[in-house]
Design a protein around this motif. Sequence first.
Motif, short mmCIF file in Angstrom:
data_model
loop_
_atom_site.label_atom_id
_atom_site.label_comp_id
_atom_site.label_asym_id
_atom_site.label_seq_id
_atom_site.Cartn_x
_atom_site.Cartn_y
_atom_site.Cartn_z
N UNK A 79 -78.94 56.49 -20.67
CA UNK A 79 -78.63 57.78 -20.21
C UNK A 79 -79.30 59.07 -20.87
N UNK A 80 -79.63 58.79 -22.02
CA UNK A 80 -80.13 59.89 -22.90
C UNK A 80 -81.54 60.18 -22.63
N UNK A 81 -82.20 59.26 -22.02
CA UNK A 81 -83.47 59.47 -21.84
C UNK A 81 -83.62 60.21 -20.49
N UNK A 82 -82.91 60.29 -19.56
CA UNK A 82 -83.00 60.99 -18.39
C UNK A 82 -82.05 62.30 -18.53
N UNK A 83 -83.04 63.49 -18.39
CA UNK A 83 -82.41 64.82 -18.51
C UNK A 83 -81.34 64.91 -17.15
N UNK A 84 -81.31 64.31 -16.27
CA UNK A 84 -80.54 64.56 -14.89
C UNK A 84 -79.25 63.89 -14.92
N UNK A 85 -79.03 62.95 -16.17
CA UNK A 85 -77.80 62.13 -16.35
C UNK A 85 -77.30 62.68 -17.64
N UNK A 86 -75.66 62.70 -17.55
CA UNK A 86 -74.94 63.08 -18.42
C UNK A 86 -73.74 62.45 -18.54
N UNK A 87 -73.52 62.00 -19.71
CA UNK A 87 -72.18 61.08 -20.00
C UNK A 87 -71.09 62.33 -20.54
N UNK A 88 -69.90 62.05 -20.08
CA UNK A 88 -69.14 63.39 -20.31
C UNK A 88 -68.49 62.86 -21.68
N UNK A 89 -68.24 63.89 -22.55
CA UNK A 89 -67.84 63.64 -23.96
C UNK A 89 -66.37 62.75 -23.91
N UNK A 94 -70.26 59.02 -16.19
CA UNK A 94 -71.69 59.34 -15.75
C UNK A 94 -71.62 60.65 -14.71
N UNK A 95 -72.50 61.60 -14.77
CA UNK A 95 -72.58 62.66 -13.84
C UNK A 95 -74.11 62.76 -13.78
N UNK A 96 -74.62 62.38 -12.25
CA UNK A 96 -76.29 62.40 -12.29
C UNK A 96 -76.44 63.50 -11.24
N UNK A 97 -77.22 64.55 -11.81
CA UNK A 97 -77.81 65.76 -10.84
C UNK A 97 -78.79 65.28 -10.23
N UNK A 98 -78.68 65.00 -8.54
CA UNK A 98 -79.94 64.56 -7.70
C UNK A 98 -80.49 65.61 -7.16
N UNK A 99 -80.15 66.98 -7.34
CA UNK A 99 -80.75 68.18 -6.69
C UNK A 99 -82.42 68.36 -7.12
#
Length: 1261
Positions: A79-89, A94-99
């Motif tokens: 997930x760290x290689x995809x700027x659209x994907x965030x793992x909550x601390x 996973x939160x994926x921004x698909x806009x």
Amino acid sequence: MDRNRKWVPGFGAVLLTLLSHMTSALEVPLDLPQPPTITRQSPKDYIFDPRENIVIHCEAKGKPHPSFSWTRNGTHFDEEKDPKVLMKPGSGTLVIDISGEKAEAYEGTYQCTAHNEHGTAVSNSIIIRQSRSPLWSKERNEAIVVQMGVSLVLQCRPPAGLPPPVIFWMDNNFQKLQLDKRVSQALNGDLYFSNVLPEDTRSDYICYARFPHTQTIQQKQPISVTVLDNSPEGERRPGFMTPFGATSTKMVLRGETLELECIADGLPSPEMSWQKDGGELPSTRTSFYNFKRTLKVSEVNEADGGDYRCTATNNLGTAYHIIKVTVKAAPFWVSAPRNLILAPNETGILTCRVNGEPKPKISWFVNGVPIENAPEDHSRKVDDDTVILSNVQSGSSAVYQCNASNDFGYLMANAFVNVLAEPPRVLTPPNRVYQVITNNPALLHCASFGSPIPIITWFKDSQTSVKNGDPYVIHENGTLDIHVAQPLNSGKYTCIATNILGIKENHVFLEVKEPTRILMQPEYKVVQRGMSAVFECKVKHDPSLIPTMTWLKDNTEVSKDERFQVDVDSLTITDVEDEDEGTYTCIMNTTLDQDSASAMLTVVEATPTPAIVYESPDAPTDLELTDQTARSVQLTWTPGDEHNSPTEKFLIQYEDLLHQPGVWINLTDASGTSTTAQLKLSPTTPAAPDDNPSDVSGVGTQPGNLVISWTPLTGFQANGPNLEYRVQWRAKDVDEDWSSKNVANVSKFVVTGTPIYVPYEVKVQALNDYGTASEPEAVFGYSGEDLPLSAPDSVQVMVHNSTLAEVHWEPVSSPSVRGKLQGYKVYYRRERGFHDTEEAAEQSEQVLTFSGNRSEGRLPGLQPYSLYNLTIRVLNSKGEGPPSPSKKFETPEGVPGPPSFLNVVNPSLDSLTLEWGPPMNNNGRLAGYTLKYQPVNTTKELGPVKSMSFPANETSITLGNLNSSMLYKFYLSAKTIKGSGPIITEEAFTVMDTTRTQPTVETGKGPTEPPHPTSPITQSPPPLFHKAPPVGPAFGNVNTSMSEEGAVISWDYFGHHKNVYVEYIVENSKDDWKKELVNGSHWHMIKGLKPGTSYKVRVVARDPSDPTVHSTDEVLVAVPDIATQGWFIGLMCAIALLILVLLIVCFIKRNKGGKYPVKEKEDAHQDPEIQPMKEDDGTFGEYSDTEDHKPLKGSRTPSNGTVRRDESDDSLVDYGEGGDGQFNEDGSFIGQYSGKKEKDTHEGNESSEAPSPVNAMNSFV
């Protein structure tokens, strides 16, 4: 989703059941080392809205806190290689921004892994898919021409969306097509006509598909249908349009809903019916839709498989179709998974038990690795669904996974094995105070942890050891259970947890409180409209508890209205209206228990008050119009005669000769003292309207519309030709232009295609050929509502006591309400009772409505010792949303209901037999019965009470040593461990002892009637003591019987009247009814009735404050005549026979010899007790009357105390035929000696006592 996919690491699911000695419910405190445990994850099938972010949940706990990683489609997902994907601390979510991105790029199968140094846990395989609402494929529909009477199918064939769309048919005006038993929509969306009619001709049959996730609607090209009637089809037998053939098959999975469909053609339109061959349809889970063309069976189980027969019938015949249903099952749990906590050198077992059809295959994994590929562990042995761990050692902690899968799905669970050596600790907070109500169970918790598992012991007041046994039970988890808590159980309790590594103790306190009871219940009220009604509800409760009073009307909480005033112990309703009629229930709740009682309010017409009539004033005269301008004129008048009543006002009317000739319309009014008024006029020349329409509103009546309505202007207000209305609307708080439409000769306009329940601004402006009226003010309204989309979540039930539960839920989001939130409806049904002897009777579903945005509510009036099922729906003005997942809860035991009946049979002189039935509702485990009884004397005073107890299996008893001819009152109640329930009563007489009572003869009277055996007099049980009857007064059966004292009348009566009378009258008499007041009893004895007479008797209830009179039917009571009684006729016959014998004997004696010399007889008898008479006073020697006034025993003396000789005492003629003549035991004749042949009047009434010696001597000459 691919249901056939088998789980492998990175893909699957596990079902794990852990069984171990005494370890099933332990939780490891978070400060101790432990492997990861998944606490939250997304559902296996996740369909996302492309307009929103993708959120894939994965949360876990462990010590140390676990780290998280993901796989997608079986490979590592960084997930760290995809700027659209965030793992909550702190979690793996996973939160994926698909806009601005293609959402399809993130579809796939995801799996989360949580890892720490003690093991690895894995989540379900989560399939992520984008919701889709594809366009309809372009097609050209040919026009359909058919003859009247034939069948027809219009195919919909919607595009395959994700999830599937909802199908409906409408026309060009967005009006839904009406469906009935002739026209129906199939499950696949096709429109079926069993036979067509000319009115089916139209060119706009349009199939619509609504896609739920995106809230978009796609439509098919219109279909044109023309029905001809030049060669109509004749009547015909039914035939099936779908399914085809004589039989078809259907497969359904266990737990899902079975949907079967049969649509038939025929003329006339056939009726449909369903049955299951060789069995019955499950009534509680079966429902019919689409005019019985669709059958649905919810929560399918294996027993629902078989042949289902649908039947189509009209007057020409019948057609059948058989659907063969097969039930399969995805894997399901047999036992739930458990974590396993072991001390070093202990042994434990992991068990994974599942079932399904076909039988699932089970595979084991350790820390996400197949167990056969895991490092070798000699302490571990795998046997199919079981893993045995022997002599475990520190450092061997791990997370085990079990995979159970078949063709229809899989199950997954993680369970860790945690090897620890830990001294005991008590997890229950210290000094906790437990409060319970008397006779309720008390549970004192001692949650503990340790490895090995600690042993729990209890002490009361720090010295008394508490052992297993009545009344205490110590559960495996350490909880101390007191089945029936009493005040003496209050005190301090100490629990001690011990294992080989140490000891720990904890103190808790128990307080046993008094129960809450309603002392004064609300009473049935009949109130006139406009008056006030007061319901009292006085309560006794434990002084340390804070009570809360709640009032319900027809199971809904009383609205917060200024007319409803709730005080501490009463409810007052002022200015009563018809809508206030119903059943009112007061519920007194404390934090521990509750009690309730109900009463009914009946609203009647108010007694009209005679109106004061005033004489109307005369009409004004001399009307004159002056000072006329283009827009006004002055009116003057002369008032008429007031007739001694001052004029309040003058009403000025006008007639519109152009638009409404002959109709007078109110223009204005003037004070009663005025004689002039300035009147505003419409312009005398055409002009723009002065006014805009009034009462403008915007309300949605259907989903997707907004109805704008107004009150039109009158022709007088038009001010010119071609009056129109400019209707304007726009969404509120949105920066957009107004939409508008000009309309004429209407009072409303429908805007279509609006979003669901959106606020709008609307305006309506009047205009004509000469201009527009002033700019109108905007009013606010809402577009049409639709049914709510979501169901309440996180439903939890807290059971307060045996009759009260509190339900909590997570409110739905505001957008999903899709309308004005009205509240929440809680549907709950009693499924069964826990007592083995209770029948599982079908219970009707109960509903409670909680208004507003609530998140909790109370469920009163539950039945104790029962299993309930509960669902919640959100409610808006359109209707109800889908139900929440069902929630089951149990109520504890309570006191039982009253015994079902109590009868008195086989009455005798000194005994009565009682028979009774068990309660209709045991409300727990029935412990027995308590019988109390006492005598009731003729003045209705109660005697001493005797009490008896019986076990639960006894339902009859014979009571001996009772008094004869006595009324007894019996009180019977059932009991459980919670106490005794309500009582029922009966009253009954013992039989009268006729052998001890002889007829008596009073002066001037004949013998009285001997008593007759009296049958028992019974009465039905009165209302339960703890609950006021919610209905009006009513009489039950009336019974009559006769006793020696009078007529006994008994009856059943359940009412509120204080004055009850027994009224009676001679049959066919025109006299007034005689009445006798009854003091609260259910029986009465009428005395002084005339023998041989029939009476009409009735029981009447009335109160001075209540004009309503309640009465029983008239019953006929016949008082027997003594002359017609068998015993009396027998007595008279015996007396006549005796007299006849006496006459015969006297006649024989008389014929034997003339006279009997008295002197010789006197000389012959030398009885020392017989003394010679004194010549001077006619008395006997020493037995002088002057010495002793007592007569000789057995004698009767004249009133003057002397016995006189007759002047001629030697003839039998004077006495032998007298009425007092008798024979001695030796057959000799005796008679009373007297100085006269004519007896004194008192002698004729003497008894049949034996003659005295004096009389015997004087009987002979």
